[in-house]
Design a protein around this motif. Structure first.
Motif, mmCIF file in Angstrom:
data_model
loop_
_atom_site.group_PDB
_atom_site.id
_atom_site.type_symbol
_atom_site.label_atom_id
_atom_site.label_comp_id
_atom_site.label_asym_id
_atom_site.label_seq_id
_atom_site.Cartn_x
_atom_site.Cartn_y
_atom_site.Cartn_z
ATOM 1 N N UNK A 35 24.572 20.873 32.685
ATOM 2 C CA UNK A 35 24.142 21.150 34.342
ATOM 3 C C UNK A 35 22.969 20.423 34.719
ATOM 4 N N UNK A 36 21.852 20.144 34.480
ATOM 5 C CA UNK A 36 20.728 19.747 35.119
ATOM 6 C C UNK A 36 20.714 17.823 35.532
ATOM 7 N N UNK A 37 21.891 16.992 34.568
ATOM 8 C CA UNK A 37 21.826 16.190 34.502
ATOM 9 C C UNK A 37 23.293 16.159 35.583
ATOM 10 N N UNK A 38 23.007 15.031 36.432
ATOM 11 C CA UNK A 38 24.699 14.364 37.359
ATOM 12 C C UNK A 38 24.393 12.932 37.813
ATOM 13 N N UNK A 39 26.001 12.756 37.115
ATOM 14 C CA UNK A 39 25.904 11.215 37.451
ATOM 15 C C UNK A 39 26.604 10.633 38.391
ATOM 16 N N UNK A 40 26.270 9.279 39.136
ATOM 17 C CA UNK A 40 26.660 9.438 40.508
ATOM 18 C C UNK A 40 26.969 7.791 39.953
ATOM 19 N N UNK A 41 28.306 7.304 40.758
ATOM 20 C CA UNK A 41 28.572 5.985 40.424
ATOM 21 C C UNK A 41 27.664 5.311 41.644
ATOM 22 N N UNK A 42 26.787 4.800 41.643
ATOM 23 C CA UNK A 42 26.280 3.923 43.089
ATOM 24 C C UNK A 42 25.068 2.802 42.206
ATOM 25 N N UNK A 43 25.085 1.847 43.340
ATOM 26 C CA UNK A 43 24.360 0.863 43.420
ATOM 27 C C UNK A 43 23.318 0.882 44.420
ATOM 28 N N UNK A 44 21.979 0.429 43.372
ATOM 29 C CA UNK A 44 20.706 1.021 43.854
ATOM 30 C C UNK A 44 20.730 0.007 44.427
ATOM 31 N N UNK A 45 19.983 -0.330 45.527
ATOM 32 C CA UNK A 45 20.013 -1.794 46.863
ATOM 33 C C UNK A 45 18.103 -2.268 47.267
ATOM 34 N N UNK A 46 16.925 -0.475 46.665
ATOM 35 C CA UNK A 46 15.706 -0.807 46.838
ATOM 36 C C UNK A 46 15.524 0.913 46.135
ATOM 37 N N UNK A 47 13.956 -0.178 46.060
ATOM 38 C CA UNK A 47 13.491 1.504 45.339
ATOM 39 C C UNK A 47 11.845 1.416 45.724
ATOM 40 N N UNK A 48 11.331 1.937 45.668
ATOM 41 C CA UNK A 48 9.619 2.158 46.174
ATOM 42 C C UNK A 48 8.986 3.445 45.622
ATOM 43 N N UNK A 49 8.018 3.242 45.593
ATOM 44 C CA UNK A 49 6.746 3.918 45.644
ATOM 45 C C UNK A 49 6.369 5.053 46.611
ATOM 46 N N UNK A 50 6.726 6.523 46.411
ATOM 47 C CA UNK A 50 6.585 6.817 47.603
ATOM 48 C C UNK A 50 5.610 7.088 48.249
#
Length: 308
Positions: free
Chosen positions: A70-85
């Protein structure tokens, strides 16, 4: 929403990373754009207990098994950008504008085969035109085979195939001369060379035709073509991960990239000491497990105040 682990990519590497992390009760988000590299292939091989199964079947089984956690979520999605917080971890923006955050990031985004050099290759790739004799050599044993390519690694593939799987091999260089260091070896192995440009490839699995620029048609039962590749995603470069000259993400023995907190698994990444990124399903799954184990230990040390 924030997660312990965000896995980008839903192939064998990403699925296994999510599985290992989920079993450690980590809050995991798996983001899958739904564009697996091996989708054209009818079968996968060299995966113990799954030899001959379809890539789609393995993905289905993997997703079913992840549903038990239950702690794993799967989402159909394309990641556009990623950056360090700014504080800690990473922020990702999805193509629909949604934002997600994670403490650790696993890039299992894979590579893309660039198949536009010769017309028709893309239509038969994985079903008559093959990239790897490890993956498909057994199925093409005893067949008449053409090897399409002009670079030394592509042409040397013909020597391997002739040694293991077929005594009827032709190298088609698509209008380019054979590299000097390979010509003698090909001749000694009895491998014919045709330097005529290839106009197109057509046919079906088991019956492939190479239509040459001079009008001739070369009938073959299978074609091998080691196509150039590129990263499926630009996320590694956006994050500032060190890239190797061939375009792979540089990782160490723990699947860590040069950016703290970012891991990479599967054929998108490799150790610098290796000449190529392995494209096998089973090694991708192993990379995903390795990345998940070591990032979990990193999270544990951070939470226990043992980091550094």
């Amino acid at each position: 929403m924030s997660y312990d682990v965000v896995v980008v990519g839903g192939g064998p590497a990403g699925l296994n990373a999510a599985l290992v992390s989920g079993r450690q009760r980590r809050k995991v988000l798996l983001l899958d754009s739904g564009e697996p590299r091996n989708a054209p292939a009818a079968e996968m091989h060299m995966f113990l207990s799954r030899d001959g199964a379809s890539p789609a079947e393995l993905r289905r089984i993997g997703r079913e098994q992840l549903a038990a956690y239950p702690s794993v979520e799967i989402r159909e999605a394309l990641v556009a950008t990623a950056s360090a917080a700014e504080a800690n971890g990473f922020t990702l923006t999805l193509a629909d504008g949604t934002g997600v955050a994670g403490r650790k990031l696993v890039l299992a985004t894979g590579q893309v085969d660039v198949l536009d050099q010769v017309e028709g290759v893309d239509k038969l790739f994985g079903r008559g035109v093959y990239h790897c004799p490890f993956c498909h050599g057994w199925e093409t044993r005893g067949m008449s085979i053409a090897v399409l390519g002009r670079e030394l690694p592509q042409i040397m593939q013909a020597l391997y195939i002739a040694d293991r799987f077929s005594d009827d091999v032709v190298v088609c260089t698509d209008g380019h001369p054979v590299p000097e260091q390979a010509a003698g070896r090909l001749a000694a192995a009895g491998i014919a060379v045709d330097e005529t440009p290839v106009s197109r490839i057509e046919g079906k699995e088991g019956e492939v035709r190479l239509v040459l620029a001079d009008g001739r048609v070369l009938e073959r039962q299978a074609v091998y073509h080691r196509a150039p590749t590129r990263q499926h995603s630009a996320l590694a470069e956006q994050l500032g991960c060190e890239m190797l000259p061939d375009g792979c993400i540089r990782v160490n023995e723990f699947q860590r990239t040069s950016v703290p907190g970012v891991y990479a698994a599967g054929d998108a990444a490799r150790l610098e000491a290796l000449p190529d990124a392995l494209t096998f399903v089973i090694t991708g799954a192993a990379d995903g497990a390795r990345a998940a184990v070591w990032l979990d230990q990193e999270l544990f040390r951070e939470d226990a105040g043992l980091a550094g």
